[in-house]
Design an enzyme around this catalytic site. Structure first.
Site, PDB file in Angstrom:
ATOM      1  N   TYR A  37       0.859  -1.031  -0.032  1.00  0.00           N
ATOM      2  CA  TYR A  37       0.017  -0.062   0.045  1.00  0.00           C
ATOM      3  C   TYR A  37       0.958   1.233  -0.088  1.00  0.00           C
ATOM      4  CZ  TYR A  37      -3.969  -3.256   1.166  1.00  0.00           C
ATOM      5  OH  TYR A  37      -4.975  -4.295   1.015  1.00  0.00           O
ATOM      6  N   HIS A  42      -4.531   6.377  -0.921  1.00  0.00           N
ATOM      7  CA  HIS A  42      -5.163   6.037   0.466  1.00  0.00           C
ATOM      8  C   HIS A  42      -4.527   6.066   1.512  1.00  0.00           C
ATOM      9  CE1 HIS A  42      -9.454   5.298   1.521  1.00  0.00           C
ATOM     10  NE2 HIS A  42      -9.271   4.087   1.841  1.00  0.00           N
ATOM     11  N   ASN A  92     -10.698   0.699   7.535  1.00  0.00           N
ATOM     12  CA  ASN A  92     -12.242   0.550   7.812  1.00  0.00           C
ATOM     13  C   ASN A  92     -12.304   0.452   9.357  1.00  0.00           C
ATOM     14  OD1 ASN A  92     -12.455   0.685   5.264  1.00  0.00           O
ATOM     15  ND2 ASN A  92     -13.746  -1.175   5.110  1.00  0.00           N
ATOM     16  N   ASP A 117      -6.864  11.056   3.040  1.00  0.00           N
ATOM     17  CA  ASP A 117      -7.086  11.365   1.796  1.00  0.00           C
ATOM     18  C   ASP A 117      -8.548  11.710   1.458  1.00  0.00           C
ATOM     19  OD1 ASP A 117      -7.517   8.530   2.495  1.00  0.00           O
ATOM     20  OD2 ASP A 117      -8.463   8.569   0.165  1.00  0.00           O
ATOM     21  N   ASN A 138     -14.284   5.800   4.588  1.00  0.00           N
ATOM     22  CA  ASN A 138     -14.191   4.765   5.676  1.00  0.00           C
ATOM     23  C   ASN A 138     -13.548   4.903   7.081  1.00  0.00           C
ATOM     24  OD1 ASN A 138     -16.311   3.335   4.184  1.00  0.00           O
ATOM     25  ND2 ASN A 138     -14.800   2.146   3.164  1.00  0.00           N
TER      26      ASN A 138
END
Length: 213
Positions: A37, A42, A92, A117, A138
């Site tokens: 990631y 994100h 989340n 973000d 989220n």
């Protein structure tokens, strides 16, 4: 003033001296843990907080705090004790880490700053917002669910989607383009300035700032 210096050997950040400090601030960068990631849209919250910590000698090295569900850096900046965290819960469930750190360090939402973000803000812009709902994010939704809406956010623009038909969840997990990466130093400089304003006690008004020159 040696007690104000960086102390990377300290295993428990709660042991930092607090004599004479006026407040404790919690800085939260949002993102997903894991190498896959890195440099994705994100994870810009992680990237901004990493940059802030690396440029402030008063902040300790990052350590993993499994009990608080985050990696954590702490230190004294100005007259504030600063706790910086990156949740290890995945986006989340970010609220779990924020709630754990807030309870452990007894931090009120008034002293919470979240860097996130924001797909609804175009790349090149940073929007400051005090309070309000999640706007579909989220990570913010998870935080709001556990501590309420009354905290400050730095919303880093990553929009608009391109191509427009791509699913939002796929777009935010893509890496920044080459052109966007070229602007990353400007983005980090501006986000760092905003974080510093907050830490040093300036009220952040709702506004939008641009960093592309």
């Amino acid at each position: 003033m040696a007690w104000l210096q960086k102390r990377p050997q300290v295993s428990d950040p709660q042991m930092f001296y607090t004599l004479g400090l006026n407040k404790t601030i919690l800085l939260v960068g949002l993102g997903n843990p894991g190498n896959e990631y890195q440099n994705t849209r994100h994870n810009i919250g992680f990237m901004c907080l990493d940059d802030f910590v690396s440029k402030n000698d008063q902040m300790s090295d990052w350590i993993n705090k499994k009990d608080l569900k985050c990696t954590l850096s702490s230190g004294t900046v100005g007259d504030a004790r600063v706790i910086a965290i990156k949740p290890t819960t995945f986006m989340n469930l970010s609220g779990e880490a924020v709630q754990s750190a807030s309870n452990f360090y007894k931090i009120h939402p008034d002293n919470l700053l979240v860097i996130q973000d924001e797909l609804d803000v175009d790349f090149g812009h940073i929007r400051i917002r005090n309070g309000g709902g999640s706007a579909g994010h989220n990570g913010i939704k998870s935080i709001v669910n556990v501590i309420g809406e009354d905290f400050t956010r730095i919303r880093i623009g990553i929009g608009p989607k391109h191509p427009p038909q791509i699913k939002s969840e796929d777009f935010v997990l893509q890496k920044f383009t080459g052109a966007e990466m070229d602007q990353l130093p400007n983005l980090l400089r501006e986000s760092g300035a905003i974080i510093s304003e907050y830490v040093y006690g300036s009220r952040l008004d709702n506004e939008t700032r641009s960093f592309i020159v």
